[in-house]
Design a protein around this motif. Structure first.
Motif, PDB file in Angstrom:
ATOM      1  N   CYS C 178       0.718  -1.075   0.068  1.00 31.90           N
ATOM      2  CA  CYS C 178       0.035  -0.142   0.065  1.00 31.90           C
ATOM      3  C   CYS C 178       0.834   1.305   0.023  1.00 31.90           C
ATOM      4  CB  CYS C 178      -0.971  -0.025   1.118  1.00 31.90           C
ATOM      5  SG  CYS C 178      -2.068   1.460   1.449  1.00 31.90           S
ATOM      6  N   ARG C 337      -1.621   7.050  -2.182  1.00 27.33           N
ATOM      7  CA  ARG C 337      -1.840   6.166  -1.052  1.00 27.33           C
ATOM      8  C   ARG C 337      -1.346   4.893  -1.269  1.00 27.33           C
ATOM      9  NH1 ARG C 337      -3.428   6.332   4.136  1.00 27.33           N
ATOM     10  NH2 ARG C 337      -4.010   4.224   5.191  1.00 27.33           N
ATOM     11  N   PHE C 619     -11.747  -2.770  -0.161  1.00 31.63           N
ATOM     12  CA  PHE C 619     -11.170  -3.876  -0.515  1.00 31.63           C
ATOM     13  C   PHE C 619     -12.075  -5.344  -0.584  1.00 31.63           C
ATOM     14  CE2 PHE C 619      -8.817  -1.750   3.092  1.00 31.63           C
ATOM     15  CZ  PHE C 619      -7.836  -1.161   1.979  1.00 31.63           C
TER      16      PHE C 619
END
Ligand SMILES: Nc1nc2c(c(=O)[nH]1)N[C@H]1C(S)=C(S)[C@@H](COP(=O)(O)OP(=O)(O)OC[C@H]3O[C@@H](n4cnc5c(=O)[nH]c(N)nc54)[C@H](O)[C@@H]3O)O[C@H]1N2
Ligand SMILES: Nc1nc2c(c(=O)[nH]1)N[C@H]1C(S)=C(S)[C@@H](COP(=O)(O)OP(=O)(O)OC[C@H]3O[C@@H](n4cnc5c(=O)[nH]c(N)nc54)[C@H](O)[C@@H]3O)O[C@H]1N2
Ligand code: SF4
Ligand code: SF4
Ligand code: SF4
Ligand code: SF4
Ligand code: SF4
Ligand SMILES: [Mo]
Lengths: 315, 180, 737
Positions: C178, C337, C619
């Protein structure tokens, strides 16, 4: 190039409006048919020719009563909140064709029953003498008969027109944006009714008469359909697309073959020959006419629901 | 007498569906049904594209065919803010109003009556914004009185380019989309 | 012509098929059935403040119960993160509680790993089983042989238990899959990371540059709220994305960059800013280190040089560079991000940091601010045992700049047994099957374990591979640790129970404590109940738990967060300055100034697989939530309309994606659209579930994770670049429209 997406997926609404299935077309068809039958039998009453035209006048009212009730049943079956159906009669909504329809039926039934009373069958007379007497008293007063006839014609006319106006009042569906739907459904009802008499009348003369009348109605129906389409095609883009649904779109087959071909042109041809005694009167033509009338209601109701103001390609 | 409407800033709206989810919980809309939804319109050829994202719902039209076509008076215009509502106990579920709405804003609730956006009248009565307006994370939705020239909605409409949906359908919708 | 959405499209086909598109309500339990009972006047209304857990932003929320039953969840106006408004997922959190697919009691594996066959057991049985296995592992391989994977604040107490147990191997996918490369890139440049929540002053930016960062689809609440504010204030938005994202629809300049070539664009931007003298000279002179060497290093990277690489017109590159300069220092090049794209991500992030440095926006309004956090004492626990062997994931600092544990490092060590064996995985709130690249490697690693424990709320894919599955109560049913994340103003927020768990689910703190007790680590749990722990942490703040329970969020006094407010600039880098030239990197043999190195291209007939977010899902964790599932029941594969036409793929019809290694996806609906380049396809991450217990979602849509068999490891910090996979199309036989 336009991409249009929506997250909405409501039952009966998406991907395309489909609130009405078979019930409403059947209701509209039977309504129109009964309207036609009332006008025909009303006409015979009015013109005093009812004694010698047995089937039209003797059979139609009773049959009308049955068919109309079947139509009402279809409408009832379509309601999502059936137990509340009585709410139709707790108010009159002058701007709502459906409300008009509900109240028109209140007028139609008495007219039909009055018509029915003119000739109480023997066995019933025997059982309920009062009915017989009432019937005789009515029959003894010609001006009253003329009234009953007139009532049947007028209410029948209203009923027939209403079946079309019900749709044309729903401006959200471009295909229905035509004042001609009322008259169209009326003549279509008349032709179906004439065909029905044509079908059941044992009296040759009457059969002839109704066949001739029916040809007239069918021609008129063709004219109204043409005007209806021309009206749409000469209107806005959405209306042109709506007309396209019938002319070339997903409903073209049923429209051209079912409604125009087998429902009007073919029987018209047959009956023209029949009335000129080139061919014998067979049930084929009238049956086609009646089926065509039903097909017309289906095409208009289903295609109309698909027609939309939002640009939807392929339609 | 107030005439409530909505003004939505399409420049800010990101199509996140928060308004959709909030409506479902606030109004306990059954699964499978939506009172509001997101429409996305993309024009042009990549990469020269223009996109408008809109949150849509009943437009509470000034000229509501869903009300005129209703045979029982169930569909009606409420005195409060001219909000278009359905009285569940009068509705027979004939679906004429569903067919009469050019925006397909209505549906039949599983309990059999016609349902749609109520402008969250239960919240409005408490002086709150509708749930979708109150939840919007981009603050792109405005609710108020279109008849009051000093209301935020009126000022926005007066000062910025906007459009309504399908004005050509003749319903005089009361939800407006700011475009610039 | 016009293209229609999946749903509208069906209109042309059979109307009946359309009804299928609607997820018609099917009540599960009776509790479900009357959940939607119409509102009654005179309902009993109660509200309970807490903070959201639908993602890790932790927005302050207020849950409302109607007649004792959860009704709705709204933002807490006192909370600086949500400012009273949750994102769609937070609003849909109601469905997380009512999810009919939830785990209800602990499960013990009945057959082979991965066969997803279970027996229900009591908590005592489950925890005894686990502690026995853990003791055995400790005895045979040492405590370090246990690895703990977690994501989110809910992992805090278990982390404590396992530190006490003696393992240093504690990892989360939020680093190497990430934001890791981003924070390393900024560390190397400014000496500080961007962190979470991002320290970006989007609201005040006059010019906002989004590279990938698809705000509006990425629904990190505060970021999106500020994005809208900036748009409202007329900021010039520049979006760099191979896909016409929602943000692109708001942009003044949209740059449809060729995937994987952003570094070239960034270098060209630097080149224009420097050669045209548009950069912030004063900032660079006072705070810059190695600028001349940097200037020389980027001299060759003209927009003309970048054009064939990025396919972006030199004029567009110049124009956008000038636009950025025009608004500096209130120009923000968002650091993004999820930056683990191509394996050179730390360098790309450093390039982004350098463009920002040239614009002089560090510590400035509309740039990067200095976040403030609420000071809360740690609970006074006894010291943890020290591990001689150290962590296993990054042996002899193979990735020199990794400053947090690497999930993929643990996986590699588990497979190789080097530098020492890993024999147990304890997995909390992370679906490693969807989160890590190359599922086959993950499965092989799991098969090599002596113990595999998963704590989850639904029977997820990763739970399917466990020996023991522990059902946790969802956030609405439990306390968690305080949230004191550094933000614009210091604040502390509390998560507390709103409703009772529907079954035998337990909160993480209880699980962590019980397990510690069974492991003989009672000394590390001086407190009986979590309320005691929380009360203790408030000591010295003047706050009480009672007050926190009533308010949910308490905001501390505002402190200066930027230069305008009086905050001083300081750069904790080796040079104490902004490192335009990085000696740290040079010493380790890396480029001191980022360079562009080409990436492998998709072979003929293949397309680069890109992926991202949908606003209503998080997600792979929200697809069984009835409210969010309804909002988006499946994902689609975005294919440029021309490509779709060429391949005979119809909008709304299913297709299978097959990647370069022959892995085929589940059928996924085609979104034939103008909104993407012709050399790539795009998917929303998190769908294509295969766990049979996730009844609401199993088999719907396709999984990007399944197709990500290849990944490019970042040599600086070990992050896994995942945008390096290529797919082609395979017709679905007997395709249901
Ligand atoms: N609703 C929702 N919001 C979320 C999350 C969620 O699960 N759901 N997750 C949160 C988390 S943890 C994270 S890390 C973030 C992730 O959100 P971001 O940080 O925004 O993630 P990205 O990978 O930058 O976003 C993907 C975008 O990058 C584009 N892209 C792909 N390849 C390239 C490329 O080579 N160059 C460029 N310029 N663009 C490219 C894609 O087209 C897509 O638009 O979202 C957060 N917000
Ligand atoms: N292919 C691919 N891989 C990715 C990404 C991508 O976009 N594509 N994104 C990357 C990014 S940015 C990130 S941050 C990571 C995120 O990776 P993860 O955090 O692993 O995200 P999820 O896949 O949602 O897994 C969350 C798991 O926690 C469970 N869970 C949910 N709530 C709770 C709870 O309250 N308690 C417990 N015990 N469990 C709970 C869910 O059921 C689910 O199994 O993934 C990374 N990996
Ligand atoms: S919540 Fe606001 S931003 Fe999100 S879709 Fe609705 S209107 Fe648009
Ligand atoms: S939008 Fe439709 S439902 Fe709403 S008022 Fe207008 S016509 Fe009626
Ligand atoms: S469905 Fe109900 S509200 Fe709609 S028109 Fe019929 S009765 Fe009126
Ligand atoms: S106003 Fe209320 S009812 Fe209408 S869409 Fe918004 S939330 Fe739903
Ligand atoms: S961003 Fe949305 S999902 Fe994440 S914590 Fe905030 S409200 Fe919840
Ligand atoms: Mo992430």
């Amino acid at each position: 190039m336009t991409e249009l997406t929506t997250t909405r997926a409501n039952p009966l609404i998406d991907p395309g409006l489909h609130v009405w299935g078979w019930e409403i077309p059947v209701y509209l068809f039977l309504g129109g048919l009964v309207a036609g039958m009332m006008i025909i039998s009303g006409y015979f009453l009015f013109s005093g020719r009812w004694r010698n035209t047995r089937s039209a006048c003797f059979v139609l009212p009773g049959l009308s009563l049955v068919l109309l009730s079947l139509g009402m049943l279809a409408l009832f079956l379509d309601l999502e909140h059936k137990l509340y159906v009585w709410r139709l009669y707790t108010t009159f909504e002058p701007l709502s064709p459906m409300s008009w329809g509900a109240w028109i039926l209140v007028l139609v039934y008495p007219a039909l029953i009055a018509n029915l009373l003119l000739r109480v069958p023997g066995p019933l007379r025997a059982r309920v003498p009062a009915l017989g007497e009432l019937s005789d008293r009515l029959v003894a007063r010609p001006e009253l008969l003329r009234w009953i006839g007139a009532m049947n014609m007028i209410w029948g006319g209203l009923l027939g027109v209403y079946t079309g106006v019900l749709l044309s009042a729903l401006g959200a569906r471009p295909l229905w944006n035509s004042a001609l739907l009322g008259p169209l459904f009326l003549v279509s009802g008349l032709s179906a009714a004439a065909a029905l008499v044509h079908l059941i009348a044992p009296d040759v003369g009457e059969r002839e008469l109704l066949a001739k009348a029916d040809n007239g109605f069918l021609v008129a129906e063709l004219v109204f359909i043409a005007l209806f389409l021309i009206g749409l095609l000469s209107s806005t883009e959405v209306h042109i697309r709506a007309a396209g649904l019938l002319l070339g779109g997903p409903f073209a087959a049923l429209f051209w073959v079912g409604v125009i071909g087998a429902g009007i042109v073919l029987p018209l041809a047959i009956q023209l020959l029949a009335v000129q005694h080139r061919v014998a009167h067979t049930p084929v033509a009238p049956l086609l006419v009646i089926a065509g009338g039903l097909a017309l209601r289906f095409v208009i109701v289903q295609a109309g629901q698909v027609s939309h103001w939002v640009r939807v390609p392929g339609l | 007498m107030a005439r409530f409407g909505m003004v939505i800033d399409t420049r800010r709206c990101v199509g996140c569906m928060d308004c959709v989810v909030a409506c479902k919980t606030e109004n306990e809309v059954p699964e499978g049904f939506n009172r509001d939804w997101i429409a996305t319109e993309v024009r042009g050829k990549f990469p020269n594209l223009a996109m408008e994202i809109r949150t849509e719902r009943c437009n509470h039209c000034d000229n509501p065919p869903c009300v005129t076509c209703c045979p029982t008076g169930a569909s009606h215009v409420e005195d409060l803010g001219k909000i278009v509502l359905v009285d569940h106990d009068l509705c027979i579920g004939c679906k004429a109003c569903l067919a009469s709405c050019p925006y397909d804003a209505r549906f039949i609730h599983p309990e059999g009556y016609a349902d749609k956006c109520t402008f969250c009248i239960h919240r409005v009565k408490e002086g709150k914004d509708p749930a979708c307006v109150a939840v919007c994370p981009t603050r792109c939705m405005y609710f108020g009185d279109l008849d009051d020239p000093h209301s935020e909605v009126s000022r926005l409409l007066a000062s910025r380019a906007n459009h309504a949906l399908l004005p050509e359908a003749g319903t005089s919708p009361r939800i407006f989309y700011l475009t610039s | 012509m016009t293209i229609l959405s999946r749903r509208r499209f069906l209109q042309i086909g059979a109307g009946a098929a359309g009804a299928g598109a609607a997820t018609v309500w099917s009540p599960g339990t009776p509790a479900w059935a009357d959940f939607f009972a119409p509102a009654q006047p005179g309902d009993r209304i109660e509200t309970v403040p807490t903070y959201c857990d639908l993602c890790f932003w932790k927005c302050g929320a207020i849950a409302t119960k109607k007649n004792g039953r959860l009704w709705k969840i709204e933002g807490n106006p006192a909370d600086p993160l949500s400012r009273g408004r949750l994102c769609p997922r937070g609003t849909g959190g109601v469905g997380t509680y009512y999810d009919t697919d939830r785990l209800r009691s602990p499960l013990l594996r009945r057959k082979n790993r991965g066969e997803d066959e279970w027996v229900e057991v009591t908590w005592d049985e489950a925890l005894n089983f686990i502690s026995e296995k853990l003791q055995k592992i400790k005895l045979e391989h040492g405590p370090e042989a246990l690895a703990f994977f977690s994501h989110g604040i809910g992992g805090n107490f278990l982390k404590h238990t396992f530190k006490a147990f003696g393992t240093p191997n504690l990892v989360a996918p939020s680093y190497a899959q990430c934001r890791g490369p981003r924070d390393v890139g900024f560390q190397l440049t400014f000496g500080e990371e961007v962190a979470t929540p991002e320290r970006t002053d989007i609201a005040k930016a006059r010019c906002l540059v989004l590279i990938g960062s698809h705000l509006g689809e990425n629904m990190h609440n505060s970021q999106v709220q500020e994005f809208a504010e900036a748009i409202g204030a007329g900021a010039a938005v520049i979006v760099v994305d191979p896909r016409f994202s929602v943000a692109a629809g708001k942009a003044k300049h949209y740059l449809p960059v060729k995937p994987g070539t952003d570094i070239a664009l960034l270098l060209a931007w630097m080149n224009v800013l420097v050669t045209e003298g548009l950069y912030d000279r004063e900032f660079v002179e006072t705070h810059g280190f190695g600028f001349e060497a940097f200037r020389a290093a980027i001299a060759a990277y003209t927009p003309e040089w970048a054009y064939p690489i990025t396919t972006l017109e030199p004029e567009a590159i110049r124009e956008t560079a000038r636009e950025m300069a025009r608004h500096r220092p209130a120009t923000l090049v968002h650091p993004g991000r999820h930056v683990t794209w191509y394996g050179d991500d730390a360098q790309r992030s450093r390039a982004i940091a350098l463009v920002n440095a040239l614009l002089g926006n560090w510590g400035r309004e509309g740039g990067f601010y200095f976040p403030a956090s609420f000071a809360l004492a740690k609970y006074p626990y006894p010291p943890y045992p020290h591990s001689e062997r150290g962590a296993v994931d990054n042996p002899d600092a193979k990735y020199p700049f990794a400053d947090l544990g690497l999930t993929n490092g643990i996986r590699a060590a588990t497979l190789s047994g080097q530098p020492y064996p890993i024999k147990g995985w304890f997995v909390y709130a992370t679906n490693l099957m969807q989160a890590l690249p190359n599922q086959e490697e993950t499965i092989r690693a799991i098969q090599a374990l002596d113990l595999m424990v998963v704590v989850d709320v639904v029977p997820s894919e990763i739970a399917g591979w466990a020996d023991v599955v522990l059902p946790e109560s969802v956030y609405l049913e439990r306390y968690d640790d305080f949230n004191t994340e550094a933000f614009r103003e210091p604040f502390v927020s509390l998560r507390q129970p709103v409703v009772e768990p529907p079954g035998d689910q337990r909160p993480n703190w209880w699980i962590a404590r019980e397990l510690a007790m069974k492991l003989g680590l009672g000394a590390y749990y001086p407190w009986e109940s979590v309320e005691e722990y929380l009360e203790a942490r408030l000591a010295g703040t003047g706050l009480t738990l009672a007050e926190m329970k009533q308010k949910g969020v308490v905001v501390g006094p505002h402190r200066p967060i930027n230069v305008e407010e009086g905050h001083a600039l300081a750069f904790p880098t080796p040079s104490g300055k902004v490192e335009f030239w990085s000696t740290q990197l040079a010493e380790k043999g890396f480029d001191a100034v980022p360079k562009y190195t080409p990436h492998a291209e998709p072979p003929a007939g293949y397309f680069r697989l890109l992926f991202g977010r949908a606003p209503v899902h998080t997600f792979s964790r929200t697809q069984t939530n009835p409210l969010l599932h309804e909002a988006m029941p499946e994902n689609e594969v975005w294919i440029h309309a021309d490509v779709a036409r060429r391949w005979g793929l119809e909008n709304g019809k299913p297709v299978r994606l097959v990647n370069q290694d022959g892995i085929a996806s589940l059928p996924v609906k085609v979104k034939a659209t103008e909104r993407i380049r012709t050399d790539c396809v795009y998917m929303v991450h998190g769908f294509g579930h295969t766990a049979k217990g996730m009844k609401r979602t199993v088999g719907k849509g396709a999984s990007d994770a399944q197709l990500i068999t290849r990944y490019a490891v970042d040599p600086l910090m070990g992050g896994t670049g995942m945008n390096v996979n290529f797919v082609t199309f395979q017709p679905v036989i007997g395709a249901e429209a």
